[in-house]
Enzyme design. Structure first.
Site, PDB file in Angstrom:
ATOM      1  N   GLU A  35       0.705  -1.180   0.021  1.00  0.00           N
ATOM      2  CA  GLU A  35      -0.327  -0.367   0.225  1.00  0.00           C
ATOM      3  C   GLU A  35       0.832   1.189  -0.101  1.00  0.00           C
ATOM      4  O   GLU A  35       0.622   2.687  -0.514  1.00  0.00           O
ATOM      5  CB  GLU A  35      -0.703   0.104   1.356  1.00  0.00           C
ATOM      6  CG  GLU A  35      -2.178  -1.294   0.939  1.00  0.00           C
ATOM      7  CD  GLU A  35      -3.066  -1.353   0.059  1.00  0.00           C
ATOM      8  OE1 GLU A  35      -3.117  -0.078  -0.853  1.00  0.00           O
ATOM      9  OE2 GLU A  35      -3.582  -2.086  -0.309  1.00  0.00           O
ATOM     10  N   TYR A 118      -7.034   6.286   3.304  1.00  0.00           N
ATOM     11  CA  TYR A 118      -6.784   5.293   2.806  1.00  0.00           C
ATOM     12  C   TYR A 118      -5.414   4.030   3.212  1.00  0.00           C
ATOM     13  O   TYR A 118      -6.866   2.733   3.436  1.00  0.00           O
ATOM     14  CB  TYR A 118      -6.142   5.272   0.879  1.00  0.00           C
ATOM     15  CG  TYR A 118      -6.103   4.286   0.335  1.00  0.00           C
ATOM     16  CD1 TYR A 118      -7.335   3.700  -0.221  1.00  0.00           C
ATOM     17  CD2 TYR A 118      -5.220   4.284   0.382  1.00  0.00           C
ATOM     18  CE1 TYR A 118      -6.738   2.414  -0.925  1.00  0.00           C
ATOM     19  CE2 TYR A 118      -4.660   2.458  -0.613  1.00  0.00           C
ATOM     20  CZ  TYR A 118      -5.561   1.789  -0.488  1.00  0.00           C
ATOM     21  OH  TYR A 118      -5.961   0.562  -1.469  1.00  0.00           O
ATOM     22  N   ASP A 136     -10.110   5.111  -2.590  1.00  0.00           N
ATOM     23  CA  ASP A 136      -9.463   5.519  -3.251  1.00  0.00           C
ATOM     24  C   ASP A 136      -9.723   6.411  -4.811  1.00  0.00           C
ATOM     25  O   ASP A 136     -11.053   6.357  -4.841  1.00  0.00           O
ATOM     26  CB  ASP A 136      -8.276   4.349  -3.366  1.00  0.00           C
ATOM     27  CG  ASP A 136      -8.692   3.678  -4.923  1.00  0.00           C
ATOM     28  OD1 ASP A 136     -10.171   3.734  -5.423  1.00  0.00           O
ATOM     29  OD2 ASP A 136      -7.974   3.012  -5.565  1.00  0.00           O
ATOM     30  N   CYS A 190     -13.206   1.002 -15.568  1.00  0.00           N
ATOM     31  CA  CYS A 190     -14.293   3.109 -15.198  1.00  0.00           C
ATOM     32  C   CYS A 190     -12.801   3.617 -15.037  1.00  0.00           C
ATOM     33  O   CYS A 190     -13.475   4.242 -13.963  1.00  0.00           O
ATOM     34  CB  CYS A 190     -15.114   2.550 -13.874  1.00  0.00           C
ATOM     35  SG  CYS A 190     -16.200   3.906 -14.408  1.00  0.00           S
ATOM     36  N   CYS A 206     -25.630   2.485 -14.117  1.00  0.00           N
ATOM     37  CA  CYS A 206     -25.126   3.148 -13.794  1.00  0.00           C
ATOM     38  C   CYS A 206     -25.638   4.929 -14.616  1.00  0.00           C
ATOM     39  O   CYS A 206     -26.259   4.699 -15.049  1.00  0.00           O
ATOM     40  CB  CYS A 206     -23.984   3.492 -14.881  1.00  0.00           C
ATOM     41  SG  CYS A 206     -22.646   4.361 -14.937  1.00  0.00           S
TER      42      CYS A 206
END
Length: 288
Positions: A35, A118, A136, A190, A206
């Site tokens: 991370e 995050y 995120d 996306c 959507c």
DNA sequence: AAGACGTGGGC
DNA sequence: TGCCCAAGTCT
């Protein structure tokens, strides 16, 4: 708003990439290191560095026992080298305050150097299976489109956490999958530019598609120019220090040919102020 | 709270 | 070439 979780879970089961940190038993330390590296650095660049890092330092204490200079050098060209410094500090904190075990509690994680909203939640959820919203840039974009009907997310906000929490299933395991699926969908389908809506499991529900995919403007801050910037000068200085065979370089020799001498001095001073370099007796080196 | 902070790849 | 983008955090 329809329930996004079922199609996300089904899609993720079939389409999730096989990434190192998703392997069973990868471990919380590995997840934490991944991370840190993934903060603003693309997945494909992270993977080889992550594996080398964990081979060299399999636990927080292994890293904590080294000088910060070694962390900065091992960080190589991943960018934002302060993350290496912060990861080293976090390793010391984990060794000294948590018995060399990466904490699972979000507040304990947030107290670690370099760990923000995050990363704290990502570790708690992906390493320990706790139920929290993980938000995120990918998640924020998917939420902006699927839920809010906008082409791009607005500025980051604590409200994003509540928005993500609202679509999480009650079950811990399913909630973790939905968190990962939102990130994965944003990263691979996306996307910021040229989204592949034909392959999207949420296309039929959507809000952005339903509105005709309007361009609602970009709430993103524009990045400062890099060419000719102080950041570029700092990067050049640090590259010299990383590559120095002798771990100390004459101060005057460091990027001596830099076009702007004032900028050169500013870069060195700011690196020292940040703890990424140390000067003594006319020499410059990475921090011991 | 707006800006600083690396690096490399895509178009 | 130049701009956009990338699993953010800190001040």
């Amino acid at each position: 708003m329809p329930d996004l979780a079922p199609p996300l879970i089904a899609w993720y089961r079939e389409n999730a990439r096989d990434l190192p940190w998703r392997r069973p038993g990868f471990g919380a330390w590995g997840v934490l290191v991944s991370e840190f590296m993934l903060q603003q650095t693309p997945v494909n660049r992270v993977i080889p560095h992550l594996e080398a890092w964990l081979e060299r330092w399999p636990t927080p204490a292994d890293l904590a026992a080294e000088a910060p200079a070694e962390a900065v050098r091992q960080w190589a060209n991943l960018g934002y080298p302060r993350r290496a410094l912060w990861l080293h500090r976090a390793a010391v904190e984990i060794r000294d305050r948590h018995g060399n075990v990466v904490p699972s509690d979000v507040d304990a994680l947030l107290a670690l150097t370099g760990v923000g909203d995050y990363t704290a939640r990502a570790v708690s959820v992906f390493a320990y299976g706790m139920r929290h919203p993980v938000v995120d840039t990918n998640t924020r974009r998917v939420l902006a489109r699927a839920v809010d009907g906008r082409s791009q997310p607005g500025p980051p906000s604590r409200r994003d956490l509540a928005a993500m929490d609202a679509i999480l299933p009650h079950d811990d395991t399913e909630a973790a999958i939905v968190n990962a699926a939102m990130m994965e969908l944003g990263a691979t389908v996306c996307t910021a530019r040229a989204p592949r809506c034909a392959a999207c499991p949420l296309a039929h529900m959507c809000a952005w598609r339903a509105a005709g995919s309007p361009d609602t403007g970009d709430g993103r801050r524009k990045q400062a120019r890099y060419e000719g910037s102080d950041r570029q000068a700092r990067g050049a200085v640090l590259r010299v220090l990383r590559h120095a065979t002798v771990h100390s370089v004459p101060l005057d020799a460091v990027i001596a040919d830099w076009p702007d001498p004032l900028q050169r001095d500013r870069a060195i001073d700011s690196l020292i102020a940040d703890g990424l370099a140390e000067a003594s007796e006319g020499m410059l080196r990475l921090p011991r």
